[in-house]
Design a protein around this motif. Structure first.
Motif, mmCIF file in Angstrom:
data_model
loop_
_atom_site.group_PDB
_atom_site.id
_atom_site.type_symbol
_atom_site.label_atom_id
_atom_site.label_comp_id
_atom_site.label_asym_id
_atom_site.label_seq_id
_atom_site.Cartn_x
_atom_site.Cartn_y
_atom_site.Cartn_z
ATOM 1 N N MET A 1 1.148 -1.416 -0.310
ATOM 2 C CA MET A 1 -0.354 -0.062 0.436
ATOM 3 C C MET A 1 1.191 1.251 -0.087
ATOM 4 S SD MET A 1 -3.070 -1.200 2.517
ATOM 5 C CE MET A 1 -2.068 -2.270 3.412
ATOM 6 N N ALA A 2 0.775 2.190 -1.008
ATOM 7 C CA ALA A 2 1.354 3.373 -0.680
ATOM 8 C C ALA A 2 -0.232 4.483 -1.082
ATOM 9 C CB ALA A 2 1.485 3.663 -2.022
ATOM 10 N N VAL A 3 0.848 5.603 0.100
ATOM 11 C CA VAL A 3 0.099 6.872 0.082
ATOM 12 C C VAL A 3 0.585 7.578 -0.911
ATOM 13 C CG1 VAL A 3 -0.060 9.618 1.078
ATOM 14 C CG2 VAL A 3 1.134 7.226 2.934
ATOM 15 N N LEU A 4 -0.397 8.120 -2.317
ATOM 16 C CA LEU A 4 -0.122 8.333 -3.139
ATOM 17 C C LEU A 4 -0.306 9.758 -3.154
ATOM 18 C CD1 LEU A 4 -3.847 7.514 -5.375
ATOM 19 C CD2 LEU A 4 -0.962 6.748 -5.424
ATOM 20 N N TYR A 5 0.474 10.954 -3.601
ATOM 21 C CA TYR A 5 1.028 12.235 -3.559
ATOM 22 C C TYR A 5 1.049 12.994 -5.144
ATOM 23 C CZ TYR A 5 5.680 11.348 -5.472
ATOM 24 O OH TYR A 5 7.055 10.736 -6.293
ATOM 25 N N LYS A 6 0.635 14.668 -5.499
ATOM 26 C CA LYS A 6 0.542 14.669 -6.901
ATOM 27 C C LYS A 6 1.748 16.028 -6.032
ATOM 28 C CE LYS A 6 -2.642 17.510 -9.931
ATOM 29 N NZ LYS A 6 -4.256 17.890 -9.901
ATOM 30 N N LEU A 7 2.982 16.023 -6.871
ATOM 31 C CA LEU A 7 3.208 17.568 -7.520
ATOM 32 C C LEU A 7 3.159 18.700 -7.759
ATOM 33 C CD1 LEU A 7 6.381 15.944 -9.429
ATOM 34 C CD2 LEU A 7 6.034 16.135 -6.720
ATOM 35 N N TYR A 8 3.273 19.653 -6.631
ATOM 36 C CA TYR A 8 2.424 21.327 -6.809
ATOM 37 C C TYR A 8 3.945 21.810 -6.765
ATOM 38 C CZ TYR A 8 -1.804 19.778 -5.707
ATOM 39 O OH TYR A 8 -2.760 18.517 -5.762
ATOM 40 N N GLN A 9 4.029 23.048 -7.653
ATOM 41 C CA GLN A 9 4.956 23.779 -7.195
ATOM 42 C C GLN A 9 5.216 25.208 -6.702
ATOM 43 O OE1 GLN A 9 5.987 25.365 -11.605
ATOM 44 N NE2 GLN A 9 8.351 25.471 -10.798
ATOM 45 N N ASP A 10 5.702 26.124 -6.073
ATOM 46 C CA ASP A 10 5.550 27.199 -5.104
ATOM 47 C C ASP A 10 6.175 28.258 -5.855
ATOM 48 O OD1 ASP A 10 5.649 29.234 -3.278
ATOM 49 O OD2 ASP A 10 7.362 28.187 -2.809
ATOM 50 N N ARG A 12 4.580 30.830 -4.805
ATOM 51 C CA ARG A 12 3.980 32.221 -3.749
ATOM 52 C C ARG A 12 5.367 33.562 -4.747
ATOM 53 N NH1 ARG A 12 3.996 29.683 1.778
ATOM 54 N NH2 ARG A 12 6.067 29.506 0.302
ATOM 55 N N ASP A 13 5.413 34.629 -4.851
ATOM 56 C CA ASP A 13 6.610 35.644 -5.146
ATOM 57 C C ASP A 13 7.647 35.831 -3.994
ATOM 58 O OD1 ASP A 13 5.318 35.786 -7.298
ATOM 59 O OD2 ASP A 13 3.528 37.422 -7.377
ATOM 60 N N ASN A 14 6.857 35.925 -3.140
ATOM 61 C CA ASN A 14 7.767 35.918 -1.874
ATOM 62 C C ASN A 14 8.250 35.012 -1.379
ATOM 63 O OD1 ASN A 14 5.124 35.102 -0.300
ATOM 64 N ND2 ASN A 14 5.055 36.399 1.117
ATOM 65 N N SER A 15 8.159 34.224 -1.874
ATOM 66 C CA SER A 15 8.781 32.394 -1.621
ATOM 67 C C SER A 15 10.166 32.584 -1.641
ATOM 68 C CB SER A 15 8.208 31.167 -1.533
ATOM 69 O OG SER A 15 8.331 30.651 -1.575
ATOM 70 N N LYS A 16 11.151 31.958 -0.683
ATOM 71 C CA LYS A 16 12.595 31.768 -1.248
ATOM 72 C C LYS A 16 12.932 30.285 -1.853
ATOM 73 C CE LYS A 16 13.969 30.058 3.985
ATOM 74 N NZ LYS A 16 15.038 30.225 4.482
ATOM 75 N N HIS A 17 11.760 29.499 -1.972
ATOM 76 C CA HIS A 17 11.612 28.102 -2.334
ATOM 77 C C HIS A 17 11.443 28.913 -3.917
ATOM 78 C CE1 HIS A 17 13.952 26.231 0.711
ATOM 79 N NE2 HIS A 17 12.871 27.025 1.532
ATOM 80 N N LYS A 18 10.357 29.796 -4.838
ATOM 81 C CA LYS A 18 9.557 29.586 -5.424
ATOM 82 C C LYS A 18 10.389 29.165 -6.799
ATOM 83 C CE LYS A 18 7.815 33.031 -8.900
ATOM 84 N NZ LYS A 18 5.779 33.933 -8.489
ATOM 85 N N GLY A 19 9.171 28.584 -7.427
ATOM 86 C CA GLY A 19 9.830 27.796 -8.443
ATOM 87 C C GLY A 19 10.113 26.037 -7.897
ATOM 88 N N GLU A 20 10.403 25.290 -6.724
ATOM 89 C CA GLU A 20 10.676 24.480 -6.184
ATOM 90 C C GLU A 20 8.819 23.616 -6.301
ATOM 91 O OE1 GLU A 20 14.525 26.368 -4.214
ATOM 92 O OE2 GLU A 20 12.949 24.884 -3.014
ATOM 93 N N TRP A 21 9.801 22.720 -6.345
ATOM 94 C CA TRP A 21 8.507 21.227 -6.388
ATOM 95 C C TRP A 21 8.448 20.203 -5.316
ATOM 96 C CZ3 TRP A 21 5.190 21.326 -10.584
ATOM 97 C CH2 TRP A 21 5.376 21.326 -11.413
ATOM 98 N N TYR A 22 6.981 20.639 -4.799
ATOM 99 C CA TYR A 22 6.710 19.480 -3.212
ATOM 100 C C TYR A 22 5.873 18.847 -3.516
ATOM 101 C CZ TYR A 22 9.097 23.397 -0.785
ATOM 102 O OH TYR A 22 9.915 24.619 -0.949
ATOM 103 N N ALA A 23 5.732 17.912 -2.970
ATOM 104 C CA ALA A 23 4.502 16.853 -3.043
ATOM 105 C C ALA A 23 3.261 17.029 -1.733
ATOM 106 C CB ALA A 23 4.978 15.470 -2.756
#
Length: 150
Positions: A1-10, A12-23
């Motif tokens: 069994m696996a926990v499903l995830y979807k990728l999202y890109q940051d 936010r204009d004020n984020s120091k991680h803008k453009g990076e991807w998260y699950a």
């Protein structure tokens, strides 16, 4: 069994991680007390009606304890407690529950044990794996999220 995830890109204009991807974890569906009771009947000698009666009463008892400011710990599952969202007051004397408490909600924290090597073992998530949600197998779940088709 696996926990499903979807990728999202940051984005936010004020984020120091803008453009990076998260699950983000995604859910397939919602399981009801009735379905849990059926599964308990399938896996034990308890009847579905008995399991449903106990689970329904458990919800009432947990709610009662939480609303009396108790932490409710269910061994092997975790703990529930109440949380408040408040607006600040300039002084303690000016603080009023009716004016400053904006909302309440229950928080859940799964049980954790620490082994002899200092590693944390979480009761519900230990042993789970993660798998990306299939890209072309999604339908809108009505709540703004995506749900894979069965």
């Amino acid at each position: 069994m696996a926990v499903l995830y979807k990728l999202y890109q940051d984005n936010r204009d004020n984020s120091k991680h803008k453009g990076e991807w998260y699950a983000r974890a995604k859910t397939l569906d919602t399981v009801t007390l009735n379905e849990i009771a059926q599964r308990i009947q399938d896996n034990t000698t308890a009847k579905k009606a008995d399991a449903l009666a106990v689970l329904t009463e458990m919800v009432e008892v947990v709610r009662d304890y939480l609303q009396k400011s108790y932490r409710v710990k269910i061994d092997g599952l975790g703990s529930f407690k109440m949380s408040l969202k408040t607006a600040p007051a300039a002084t303690a004397k000016e603080f009023s529950a009716s004016k400053n408490i904006k909302s309440m909600r229950a928080l859940f924290q799964e049980d954790v044990s620490i082994d002899k090597n200092g590693k944390r073992n979480y009761s519900l998530s230990s042993g789970a794996s993660a798998k990306e949600l299939p890209k072309n197998a999604v339908v809108t779940d009505g709540e703004g999220g995506d749900t894979p088709t069965p």
